[in-house]
Design a protein around this motif. Structure first.
Motif, PDB file in Angstrom:
ATOM      1  N   PHE A 122       0.824  -1.173   0.173  1.00  0.00           N
ATOM      2  CA  PHE A 122      -0.069  -0.160   0.014  1.00  0.00           C
ATOM      3  C   PHE A 122       0.860   1.406  -0.040  1.00  0.00           C
ATOM      4  N   THR A 123       0.401   2.229  -0.790  1.00  0.00           N
ATOM      5  CA  THR A 123       1.243   3.492  -0.764  1.00  0.00           C
ATOM      6  C   THR A 123       0.844   4.336   0.231  1.00  0.00           C
ATOM      7  N   ARG A 124       1.498   5.182   0.543  1.00  0.00           N
ATOM      8  CA  ARG A 124       1.237   6.468   1.459  1.00  0.00           C
ATOM      9  C   ARG A 124      -0.011   6.985   1.335  1.00  0.00           C
ATOM     10  N   LYS A 125      -0.418   7.251   0.066  1.00  0.00           N
ATOM     11  CA  LYS A 125      -1.782   8.002  -0.389  1.00  0.00           C
ATOM     12  C   LYS A 125      -2.688   6.948   0.080  1.00  0.00           C
ATOM     13  N   GLU A 126      -2.595   5.753  -0.207  1.00  0.00           N
ATOM     14  CA  GLU A 126      -3.705   4.794   0.343  1.00  0.00           C
ATOM     15  C   GLU A 126      -3.743   4.635   1.673  1.00  0.00           C
ATOM     16  N   ASP A 127      -2.669   4.468   2.451  1.00  0.00           N
ATOM     17  CA  ASP A 127      -2.806   4.586   3.984  1.00  0.00           C
ATOM     18  C   ASP A 127      -3.325   5.749   4.385  1.00  0.00           C
ATOM     19  N   ALA A 128      -3.141   6.924   3.884  1.00  0.00           N
ATOM     20  CA  ALA A 128      -3.681   8.067   4.621  1.00  0.00           C
ATOM     21  C   ALA A 128      -5.375   8.045   4.034  1.00  0.00           C
ATOM     22  N   ARG A 129      -5.636   7.472   3.073  1.00  0.00           N
ATOM     23  CA  ARG A 129      -7.275   7.379   2.813  1.00  0.00           C
ATOM     24  C   ARG A 129      -7.924   6.598   3.553  1.00  0.00           C
ATOM     25  N   ILE A 130      -7.301   5.305   3.839  1.00  0.00           N
ATOM     26  CA  ILE A 130      -7.855   4.401   4.881  1.00  0.00           C
ATOM     27  C   ILE A 130      -8.014   5.088   6.257  1.00  0.00           C
ATOM     28  N   LYS A 131      -7.011   5.767   6.753  1.00  0.00           N
ATOM     29  CA  LYS A 131      -6.996   6.371   8.018  1.00  0.00           C
ATOM     30  C   LYS A 131      -8.121   7.388   8.147  1.00  0.00           C
ATOM     31  N   LYS A 132      -8.287   8.251   6.992  1.00  0.00           N
ATOM     32  CA  LYS A 132      -9.280   9.289   6.964  1.00  0.00           C
ATOM     33  C   LYS A 132     -10.614   8.560   7.051  1.00  0.00           C
ATOM     34  N   ASN A 133     -10.973   7.564   5.998  1.00  0.00           N
ATOM     35  CA  ASN A 133     -12.270   7.110   6.233  1.00  0.00           C
ATOM     36  C   ASN A 133     -12.360   6.304   7.440  1.00  0.00           C
ATOM     37  N   PHE A 134     -11.796   5.743   8.118  1.00  0.00           N
ATOM     38  CA  PHE A 134     -11.717   5.203   9.285  1.00  0.00           C
ATOM     39  C   PHE A 134     -12.226   6.254  10.519  1.00  0.00           C
ATOM     40  N   ASN A 135     -11.599   7.015  10.506  1.00  0.00           N
ATOM     41  CA  ASN A 135     -11.742   8.303  11.412  1.00  0.00           C
ATOM     42  C   ASN A 135     -13.258   8.735  11.253  1.00  0.00           C
ATOM     43  N   ARG A 136     -13.203   8.915   9.913  1.00  0.00           N
ATOM     44  CA  ARG A 136     -14.905   9.644   9.729  1.00  0.00           C
ATOM     45  C   ARG A 136     -15.775   8.623  10.135  1.00  0.00           C
ATOM     46  N   PHE A 137     -15.623   7.451   9.824  1.00  0.00           N
ATOM     47  CA  PHE A 137     -16.661   6.479  10.246  1.00  0.00           C
ATOM     48  C   PHE A 137     -16.771   6.629  11.882  1.00  0.00           C
ATOM     49  N   ILE A 138     -15.863   6.577  12.554  1.00  0.00           N
ATOM     50  CA  ILE A 138     -15.947   6.619  14.136  1.00  0.00           C
ATOM     51  C   ILE A 138     -16.463   8.011  14.680  1.00  0.00           C
ATOM     52  N   SER A 139     -16.135   9.099  13.969  1.00  0.00           N
ATOM     53  CA  SER A 139     -16.493  10.289  14.639  1.00  0.00           C
ATOM     54  C   SER A 139     -18.083  10.269  14.064  1.00  0.00           C
ATOM     55  N   ARG A 140     -18.593   9.732  13.010  1.00  0.00           N
ATOM     56  CA  ARG A 140     -20.062   9.722  12.666  1.00  0.00           C
ATOM     57  C   ARG A 140     -20.984   8.959  13.553  1.00  0.00           C
ATOM     58  N   TYR A 141     -20.526   7.563  13.755  1.00  0.00           N
ATOM     59  CA  TYR A 141     -21.512   6.804  14.459  1.00  0.00           C
ATOM     60  C   TYR A 141     -21.119   6.706  16.193  1.00  0.00           C
ATOM     61  N   ALA A 166     -24.327  -6.914  12.214  1.00  0.00           N
ATOM     62  CA  ALA A 166     -25.795  -6.530  11.682  1.00  0.00           C
ATOM     63  C   ALA A 166     -25.449  -4.812  11.655  1.00  0.00           C
ATOM     64  N   PHE A 167     -24.770  -4.459  12.514  1.00  0.00           N
ATOM     65  CA  PHE A 167     -24.470  -2.901  12.757  1.00  0.00           C
ATOM     66  C   PHE A 167     -23.627  -2.623  11.371  1.00  0.00           C
ATOM     67  N   LEU A 168     -22.373  -3.555  11.254  1.00  0.00           N
ATOM     68  CA  LEU A 168     -21.447  -3.168  10.244  1.00  0.00           C
ATOM     69  C   LEU A 168     -22.223  -3.371   8.746  1.00  0.00           C
ATOM     70  N   ALA A 169     -23.052  -4.164   8.526  1.00  0.00           N
ATOM     71  CA  ALA A 169     -23.917  -4.287   7.114  1.00  0.00           C
ATOM     72  C   ALA A 169     -24.590  -3.174   7.043  1.00  0.00           C
ATOM     73  N   ALA A 170     -25.270  -2.743   8.142  1.00  0.00           N
ATOM     74  CA  ALA A 170     -26.280  -1.792   7.991  1.00  0.00           C
ATOM     75  C   ALA A 170     -25.521  -0.226   7.608  1.00  0.00           C
ATOM     76  N   LYS A 171     -24.703  -0.194   8.299  1.00  0.00           N
ATOM     77  CA  LYS A 171     -23.899   1.143   7.912  1.00  0.00           C
ATOM     78  C   LYS A 171     -22.716   0.870   6.784  1.00  0.00           C
ATOM     79  N   HIS A 172     -22.717   0.006   6.005  1.00  0.00           N
ATOM     80  CA  HIS A 172     -21.846  -0.233   5.027  1.00  0.00           C
ATOM     81  C   HIS A 172     -20.284  -0.017   5.327  1.00  0.00           C
ATOM     82  N   PHE A 173     -19.947  -0.703   6.467  1.00  0.00           N
ATOM     83  CA  PHE A 173     -18.685  -0.105   7.041  1.00  0.00           C
ATOM     84  C   PHE A 173     -17.499  -0.379   6.125  1.00  0.00           C
TER      85      PHE A 173
END
Length: 400
Positions: A122-141, A166-173
């Motif tokens: 994984f490149t640095r851009k991909e790692d940064a995108r994964i971190k950003k997506n995960f943190n957004r999911f946590i802050s949202r729910y 069931a939670f992960l499926a409903a929120k399309h984690f």
């Protein structure tokens, strides 16, 4: 001290009630306090708050204490399983929304429908995108749950709630974890959800440590494995390491495997082992990700699973096709990479390269060149460096 001060020492009796190290003594004292709390005070603890001393908070859950593990969330917390649809286009490769490997037939069907699959680190851009997506999911729910342990969503730790999946499926984690911004970057859309999920587990593991394992840590891991078997998360908690890094270190050090060049007998054993385990002929090439390399390594006693997989993909897969790598082939490779976008889709690069060379070998050759020019790539970017490499190799291998 008494002799130096001239003081007479009184007669007394000494008792030894501890024979371990001082650091483990502290942990045992706390464990003993937890064990006596039920009989003395009729109290059972449900949550422990501790400092960063891993010897304490790792040993308490393992000792049978009725205390919440450091990698566990309170089972009384109920998750909202109402549907929350996504508002972006899901890539074709992520259509099933499951973090499981696609079989060869499934992947071939995806490619026919226009999907691309990216392999490699994984490149640095991909790692940064994964971190950003995960943190957004946590802050949202989970914004209102400051004590929540996010790594539980990635399957790290002990989470016994029945509605987690069931939670992960409903929120399309999983598709939210691999969400891409199509306008300028689509790297994660070319990765399988299984790969993105595994990478997220590495990036967000609470016991992540990049330092090399010491001899003491390896000995402790081997002792813990004798007690707990191949439950690597539990074994890793004993030494404050992640389960995956502990597994890799134990596999490399528990057996006296050979290093260096492979002998002809080892190569023959590897061919026979792959044919036996995968159920194909020795002249056929099974899909490398579908071969159980642990079972193959058990039939090649002098090498481990990582060595067998690397040698098969980088050498034997090319040799069995009757191909041979020549030094001037590097010019052909950098010309192809100059026209590609990073992260490179190595099977696609191999098809353009032709000649029966495996994509694992091409990837290894490129990583060797990239490592020697990593400082230039950081300073000027990949495209100018590739252009410079093309001109350099053209002068080097120009026919006289």
């Amino acid at each position: 001290m008494s002799q130096r001060k001239g003081i007479e020492v009184k007669q007394h009796e000494c008792f030894k009630n501890w024979s371990g190290s001082s650091s483990s003594m502290e942990a045992d004292i706390i464990v003993d306090g937890f064990l006596q709390s039920s009989s003395l005070h009729k109290v059972k603890y449900t949550r422990m708050i501790a400092d960063g001393d891993s010897n304490v908070y790792i040993k308490v859950p393992v000792s049978g204490v009725h205390c919440q593990k450091i990698l566990q969330v309170s089972p009384t917390m109920m998750l909202d399983t109402t549907e929350d649809p996504v508002r972006f286009e899901i890539p074709l490769l992520h259509a099933k929304e499951k973090p499981s490997r696609l079989k060869r037939e499934q992947m071939a069907e995806m490619v026919e429908r226009g999907a691309r699959q990216c392999h490699g680190h994984f490149t640095r851009k991909e790692d940064a995108r994964i971190k950003k997506n995960f943190n957004r999911f946590i802050s949202r729910y989970f914004a209102e749950f400051e004590w929540f342990e996010p790594h539980l969503l990635l399957g790290i730790g002990s989470d016994r709630r029945a509605n987690t999946q069931a939670f992960l499926a409903a929120k399309h984690f999983y598709v939210r974890l691999a969400k891409t911004i199509v306008l300028w970057y689509s790297g994660l859309g070319d990765r399988q959800l299984y790969s993105v999920w595994r990478r997220a587990r590495t990036l967000f593991h609470p016991l992540r440590n990049k330092e090399r394992f010491s001899r003491e840590e390896l000995d402790s891991a081997l002792e813990a494995r004798e007690e707990h078997g191949n439950k690597w998360e539990i074994v890793g908690q004993h030494i404050g390491r992640s389960g995956e890094s502990t597994r890799a270190a134990v596999i490399w050090h528990e057996e006296a495997v050979r290093t260096g060049p492979w002998s002809s007998a080892e190569v023959a054993s590897l061919k026979a082992a792959v044919a036996q385990v995968s159920g194909v002929g020795q002249d056929e090439l099974p899909f490398i990700d579908e071969v159980p390399w642990a079972a193959v390594s058990s039939l090649v006693p002098t090498r481990n699973a990582s060595q067998c997989r690397s040698y098969w993909g980088e050498r034997l897969a090319t040799q069995l096709r009757g191909a041979k790598w020549r030094p001037k082939n590097i010019l052909r490779l950098v010309r192809i990479l100059r026209e590609e976008e990073e992260p490179f889709v190595w099977p696609q690069v191999a098809r353009k390269f032709g000649g029966g060379v495996s994509w694992q070998l091409l990837r290894r050759k490129w990583y060797h060149v990239r490592q020697r020019r990593k400082f230039h790539i950081r300073a000027y970017g990949l495209a100018p460096v590739l252009e410079k490499l093309v001109h350099t190799y053209e002068r080097k291998y120009r026919k006289k």
